[in-house]
Scaffold this motif. Sequence first.
Motif, PDB file in Angstrom:
ATOM      1  N   VAL A   1     -63.339  28.146  21.116  1.00  0.00           N
ATOM      2  CA  VAL A   1     -64.401  29.038  20.670  1.00  0.00           C
ATOM      3  C   VAL A   1     -64.758  30.004  21.789  1.00  0.00           C
ATOM      4  N   HIS A   2     -65.138  31.231  21.408  1.00  0.00           N
ATOM      5  CA  HIS A   2     -65.553  32.251  22.374  1.00  0.00           C
ATOM      6  C   HIS A   2     -67.039  32.528  22.167  1.00  0.00           C
ATOM      7  N   TYR A   3     -67.798  32.484  23.255  1.00  0.00           N
ATOM      8  CA  TYR A   3     -69.222  32.794  23.184  1.00  0.00           C
ATOM      9  C   TYR A   3     -69.408  34.291  23.387  1.00  0.00           C
ATOM     10  N   GLU A   4     -70.104  34.919  22.453  1.00  0.00           N
ATOM     11  CA  GLU A   4     -70.279  36.374  22.479  1.00  0.00           C
ATOM     12  C   GLU A   4     -71.708  36.730  22.100  1.00  0.00           C
ATOM     13  N   ASN A   5     -72.183  37.843  22.630  1.00  0.00           N
ATOM     14  CA  ASN A   5     -73.501  38.352  22.254  1.00  0.00           C
ATOM     15  C   ASN A   5     -73.432  38.970  20.857  1.00  0.00           C
ATOM     16  N   PRO A   6     -74.567  39.118  20.187  1.00  0.00           N
ATOM     17  CA  PRO A   6     -74.579  39.667  18.830  1.00  0.00           C
ATOM     18  C   PRO A   6     -73.891  41.023  18.745  1.00  0.00           C
ATOM     19  N   LYS A   7     -73.058  41.182  17.708  1.00  0.00           N
ATOM     20  CA  LYS A   7     -72.351  42.443  17.470  1.00  0.00           C
ATOM     21  C   LYS A   7     -73.003  43.164  16.291  1.00  0.00           C
ATOM     22  N   TYR A   8     -72.212  43.504  15.269  1.00  0.00           N
ATOM     23  CA  TYR A   8     -72.779  44.221  14.124  1.00  0.00           C
ATOM     24  C   TYR A   8     -73.254  43.282  13.015  1.00  0.00           C
ATOM     25  N   TYR A   9     -72.616  42.116  12.924  1.00  0.00           N
ATOM     26  CA  TYR A   9     -72.941  41.209  11.823  1.00  0.00           C
ATOM     27  C   TYR A   9     -73.221  39.802  12.352  1.00  0.00           C
ATOM     28  N   LEU A  10     -74.107  39.105  11.638  1.00  0.00           N
ATOM     29  CA  LEU A  10     -74.504  37.750  12.008  1.00  0.00           C
ATOM     30  C   LEU A  10     -74.229  36.819  10.828  1.00  0.00           C
ATOM     31  N   TYR A  11     -73.775  35.592  11.141  1.00  0.00           N
ATOM     32  CA  TYR A  11     -73.443  34.632  10.087  1.00  0.00           C
ATOM     33  C   TYR A  11     -74.113  33.288  10.384  1.00  0.00           C
ATOM     34  N   GLU A  12     -74.687  32.709   9.329  1.00  0.00           N
ATOM     35  CA  GLU A  12     -75.298  31.384   9.408  1.00  0.00           C
ATOM     36  C   GLU A  12     -74.588  30.474   8.407  1.00  0.00           C
ATOM     37  N   PRO A  13     -73.908  29.418   8.860  1.00  0.00           N
ATOM     38  CA  PRO A  13     -73.181  28.531   7.944  1.00  0.00           C
ATOM     39  C   PRO A  13     -74.120  27.847   6.959  1.00  0.00           C
ATOM     40  N   ASN A  14     -73.580  27.497   5.795  1.00  0.00           N
ATOM     41  CA  ASN A  14     -74.381  26.737   4.850  1.00  0.00           C
ATOM     42  C   ASN A  14     -74.626  25.332   5.390  1.00  0.00           C
ATOM     43  N   ASN A  15     -75.540  24.616   4.750  1.00  0.00           N
ATOM     44  CA  ASN A  15     -75.963  23.321   5.279  1.00  0.00           C
ATOM     45  C   ASN A  15     -74.880  22.253   5.206  1.00  0.00           C
ATOM     46  N   ALA A  16     -73.934  22.398   4.288  1.00  0.00           N
ATOM     47  CA  ALA A  16     -72.830  21.443   4.235  1.00  0.00           C
ATOM     48  C   ALA A  16     -71.981  21.549   5.500  1.00  0.00           C
TER      49      ALA A  16
ATOM     50  N   PHE B   1     -68.766  23.096  14.102  1.00  0.00           N
ATOM     51  CA  PHE B   1     -69.318  24.339  14.641  1.00  0.00           C
ATOM     52  C   PHE B   1     -68.262  25.209  15.321  1.00  0.00           C
ATOM     53  N   ASN B   2     -67.350  24.596  16.046  1.00  0.00           N
ATOM     54  CA  ASN B   2     -66.276  25.358  16.676  1.00  0.00           C
ATOM     55  C   ASN B   2     -65.176  25.682  15.677  1.00  0.00           C
ATOM     56  N   ALA B   3     -64.933  24.761  14.750  1.00  0.00           N
ATOM     57  CA  ALA B   3     -63.874  24.972  13.759  1.00  0.00           C
ATOM     58  C   ALA B   3     -64.148  26.203  12.912  1.00  0.00           C
ATOM     59  N   VAL B   4     -65.393  26.386  12.483  1.00  0.00           N
ATOM     60  CA  VAL B   4     -65.708  27.521  11.620  1.00  0.00           C
ATOM     61  C   VAL B   4     -65.561  28.839  12.386  1.00  0.00           C
ATOM     62  N   ALA B   5     -65.859  28.837  13.681  1.00  0.00           N
ATOM     63  CA  ALA B   5     -65.664  30.042  14.494  1.00  0.00           C
ATOM     64  C   ALA B   5     -64.185  30.373  14.612  1.00  0.00           C
ATOM     65  N   LYS B   6     -63.370  29.352  14.844  1.00  0.00           N
ATOM     66  CA  LYS B   6     -61.935  29.548  15.008  1.00  0.00           C
ATOM     67  C   LYS B   6     -61.286  30.014  13.714  1.00  0.00           C
ATOM     68  N   VAL B   7     -61.586  29.352  12.616  1.00  0.00           N
ATOM     69  CA  VAL B   7     -60.946  29.658  11.336  1.00  0.00           C
ATOM     70  C   VAL B   7     -61.284  31.066  10.862  1.00  0.00           C
ATOM     71  N   TYR B   8     -62.521  31.494  11.069  1.00  0.00           N
ATOM     72  CA  TYR B   8     -62.942  32.810  10.586  1.00  0.00           C
ATOM     73  C   TYR B   8     -62.867  33.894  11.659  1.00  0.00           C
ATOM     74  N   GLY B   9     -62.404  33.551  12.856  1.00  0.00           N
ATOM     75  CA  GLY B   9     -62.237  34.539  13.909  1.00  0.00           C
ATOM     76  C   GLY B   9     -63.549  35.154  14.369  1.00  0.00           C
ATOM     77  N   LEU B  10     -64.562  34.328  14.526  1.00  0.00           N
ATOM     78  CA  LEU B  10     -65.897  34.807  14.889  1.00  0.00           C
ATOM     79  C   LEU B  10     -66.265  34.399  16.306  1.00  0.00           C
ATOM     80  N   GLY B  11     -67.150  35.164  16.910  1.00  0.00           N
ATOM     81  CA  GLY B  11     -67.743  34.775  18.175  1.00  0.00           C
ATOM     82  C   GLY B  11     -68.964  33.912  17.904  1.00  0.00           C
ATOM     83  N   LYS B  12     -69.222  32.947  18.776  1.00  0.00           N
ATOM     84  CA  LYS B  12     -70.377  32.066  18.640  1.00  0.00           C
ATOM     85  C   LYS B  12     -71.420  32.485  19.672  1.00  0.00           C
TER      86      LYS B  12
END
Length: 283
Positions: free
Chosen positions: A156-171, A178-189
């Motif tokens: 996982v890569h830690y990054e400051n806020p860019k243009y869009y923010l994502y909050e995972p659903n409760n499931a 937490f790291n898997a969802v960043a990796k799979v979707y290519g997002l910064g945490k």
Amino acid sequence: CEINTNLSSIVKHNFTQLGCKHISCINDDGIAVLNSHKKNYFDAIYIDPSRRHDVKGKVFLLKDCLPDITVHLDSFLEVTNTILLKVSPLLDIRNTLRDLRFVSEVHIVAIKNEVKELLILIEKTKTEANPTIKAVNLDGANESSFSFRLNETYEVHYENPKYYLYEPNNAILKSGGFNAVAKVYGLGKLAQHSHLYTSNELIEFPGRSFEILDVVKFNKKVLKKQYGGSQVNITTRNFPKTVSVLRKELQLKDGGNDYWFFTTLSDNQKVVIFCRKINHKTI
């Protein structure tokens, strides 16, 4: 098998009303029934342990439920290769799996973003200790799912806020991926414990998505002076103050179209992210 006579009678009545003629209701201790059928072998056994204890009241730990699956697991596996176990959504997944063997899958089922059940699939033929975790959120016609392997390492890569923010659903939050969802979707945490994600390009995501309007350092006096009395939706992630405390201190009303995320970045800086919610149907 249902040991409680009244419950067994009710279930039998309901099945009759529904025309389910292929189901037999046995008013007896399920363990005793299995012990009397040792010569039989079953395709699968579904177990929904009672979460009510005569002394402790309502319980959720496996060892406190009836039957205690941790004690009887070997007996079950003598007559089947496959067990589906329904447990409390309050259980910690990793700790629970330490009490079991041959777990191949864990299903986290949420309805309208509220986690309702944990389902644990035990398969004696699967000896690899790396179960698949599947997080599903059901919301009418909208259904999102995410899966990952529990013991895989996800960079996982830690990054400051860019243009869009994502909050995972409760499931997904319940799953701990937490790291898997960043990796799979290519997002910064944003930070290790913040569980918020960011990108420059908008993607379809299993959770809530927001357009970032501004990011400011948390300063109670400045925020209160500038925004006191405003109507906003507040979420906190890895932040030292609760939503109720922030509303009181900043004199903010609940609701409206504005969304504020109070969180901590990877450099330990406390910030407020001002957002506008995005409807994925418009993507």
